[in-house]
Design an enzyme around this catalytic site. Structure first.
Site, short mmCIF file in Angstrom:
data_model
loop_
_atom_site.label_atom_id
_atom_site.label_comp_id
_atom_site.label_asym_id
_atom_site.label_seq_id
_atom_site.Cartn_x
_atom_site.Cartn_y
_atom_site.Cartn_z
CG ASP A 68 0.27 4.00 -6.45
OD1 ASP A 68 0.58 4.42 -7.79
OD2 ASP A 68 0.69 3.02 -5.94
CD GLU A 71 6.05 4.45 -8.73
OE1 GLU A 71 7.23 4.39 -8.78
OE2 GLU A 71 5.52 4.66 -7.51
#
Length: 482
Positions: free
Chosen positions: A78, A145
């Protein structure tokens, strides 16, 4: 024609460009996750995809490395999605527009996602190159994350055999990170009450701040747009200028220092000039304070369409109180490591809607007790004014390992390649290594990466030459035998 196709290493930049063409904001990683699964299938790799869309890919050792200990390559899929004012992009459905600026790859008016797309690109380039020598490779690519390391927290790693990890989520060549802070996501919910608005509606906008990563750059002393807005509103109160608040919004991500904040306020027509004058005088003072760190700080005040409702005085007082008195920024420096921030927090998001004031913090500390103490301070004040606090995305610190074979090997190889010793450091930002250490017994590892500038901002850049050198370094580490 691909923008990066002439850059070296070709495979690294080929896969990086493909990643940039696939939307992959936090919580919207299915497209990039499926892309990784398809890659694994096409290359005949053992692979796993869980319900969160984390992906694990495993490649067998190449000839001569069958008896070497496996190595884990790890990064996250991400990216933080930020854009410059006026830029139109749908991060959930559109890819990035890549540009080359000298030695840098950047994106047109948006974050680049080098954090951590480069980790995926490195891993895919290695897995797609049968000529590269390596032991058994176990590649972990996690989700979410950037919003609390939820992917790493939820992933099952029981299929792994390795205990040595090369985390590829750092942004400075020549620096090997061996320890990091833990943290949490603290979200405040404060119920708000409204009443009918009467007066002249104004929009107050704080713009032009530098922003940045709330871990790596919290020590730069940069202004937080939400805190600046709180100070402006408090100054109006102190000057005895009555006003109501119709709405507020500032920041987009908990872990990004907010660059902009806006508030819609209503004041009596005869007080309009005095209110604007007070705001301008205050911003002039703040600009002097942040002349070095945020030279482009600006204030815009404009008259807008009539507001239907504003906060009651009691609710307004609560909002201004919290904006000015909740802790923010650096709370403590490390007593053991010179220059290391021990504990901090960032008021990354403020949203006032028809029901509540929501304030979102990224809390970080090298000490669990200090992290929890700061969180308790937030809870105490929020509950005192009738609100609630949700704490999630809790992740542990990654503790320094005194006897690290991975660190010693990597440092020796670095010195052979570069002619100098690498910098070994602990950082205040969070890395997934701490969570992985709780899942993999005796985990030994380092975190590295190529030079990147302005991560989590629309000025993010990835060095082309550094990307090449770090990739070559990674290949040498993988070739290391015992």
């Amino acid at each position: 024609m691909a923008v990066l196709e002439h850059l070296e290493p070709k495979k690294v930049f080929h896969y990086f460009e493909e990643i940039c063409n696939i939307p992959h904001p936090s919580y919207k990683e299915k497209k990039i996750s499926d892309y990784l699964v398809n890659f694994a299938k096409e290359h005949g790799l053992e692979h796993y995809q869980d319900d969160l869309y984390n992906v694990v890919m495993i490649a067998p050792a190449t000839a001569g490395y069958e008896n070497e200990e496996p190595v884990i390559l790890q990064g996250h899929m991400d990216m933080v999605c930020e854009k410059a004012p006026g830029v139109e992009i749908d991060f959930e459905n559109e890819g990035l527009k890549l540009l080359i600026d000298g030695d840098y790859v950047t994106a047109d008016g948006t974050t680049l996602g080098g954090d951590d797309g480069i980790a995926i690109a490195y891993a895919l380039a290695i897995l797609d190159s049968p000529e590269i020598a390596h032991p058994r490779l176990e590649v972990i690519i996690t989700v979410s994350e950037e919003v609390g390391m939820e992917g790493a927290t939820g992933i099952d790693l029981s299929m792994l055999q390795g205990h040595k990890v090369l985390n590829l989520d750092s942004e400075a060549e020549g620096v090997m990170t061996v320890s990091c802070a833990g943290g949490n996501s603290s979200i405040c919910h404060i119920p708000m009450n409204y009443e009918a608005a009467q007066g002249t509606p104004l929009t107050v906008a704080v713009k032009g701040l530098k922003g940045g990563h709330s871990g790596v750059e919290i020590d730069k002393g940069r202004a937080n747009a939400n805190l600046v807005m709180g100070r402006l509103l408090l100054t109006l109160d102190q000057a005895g200028l009555e006003y109501g608040i119709a709405s507020m919004a500032g920041g987009a991500k908990q872990n990004a220092i907010p660059r902009e904040a806006t508030a819609a306020i209503v004041t009596a027509p005869e007080k309009k000039a005095a209110v604007i004058s007070c705001l301008q005088e205050t911003i002039a003072q703040i600009k002097k304070e942040y002349a070095t760190t945020d030279p482009d700080l600006t204030l815009e005040v404009s008259e807008q369409a009539e507001a239907a409702q504003v906060l009651t005085k009691e609710s307004k007082d609560k909002a201004v109180l919290l904006l000015n008195n909740l802790p923010g920024g650096i709370q403590a420096m490390s007593a053991d490591i010179e220059g290391l921030v021990e504990t901090s927090l960032n008021m990354g998001v403020v949203v006032l809607d028809e029901k509540e004031l929501r304030m979102e913090f990224a809390v970080r500390s090298s000490l669990i007790t200090a992290r929890d103490a700061v969180t308790a301070r937030i809870r105490n004040m929020v509950e005192f004014v009738g609100g609630t606090l949700d704490v999630n995305g809790i992740y542990p610190a990654w503790e320094y390992k005194k006897d690290s074979v991975m660190r010693e090997d990597a440092a020796r190889i670095f010195e052979q390649m570069y002619g100098k010793a690498p910098k070994i450091e602990a950082i205040h930002a969070g890395l997934e290594c701490g969570i992985l250490a709780g899942k993999i017994k005796d985990l030994d590892g380092i975190s590295i990466g190529p030079d990147m500038i302005g991560i989590h901002t629309f000025e993010e850049k990835l060095s082309i030459s550094s990307t090449k050198r770090v990739y070559e370094f990674v290949l040498e580490v993988l070739k290391c035998k015992h």
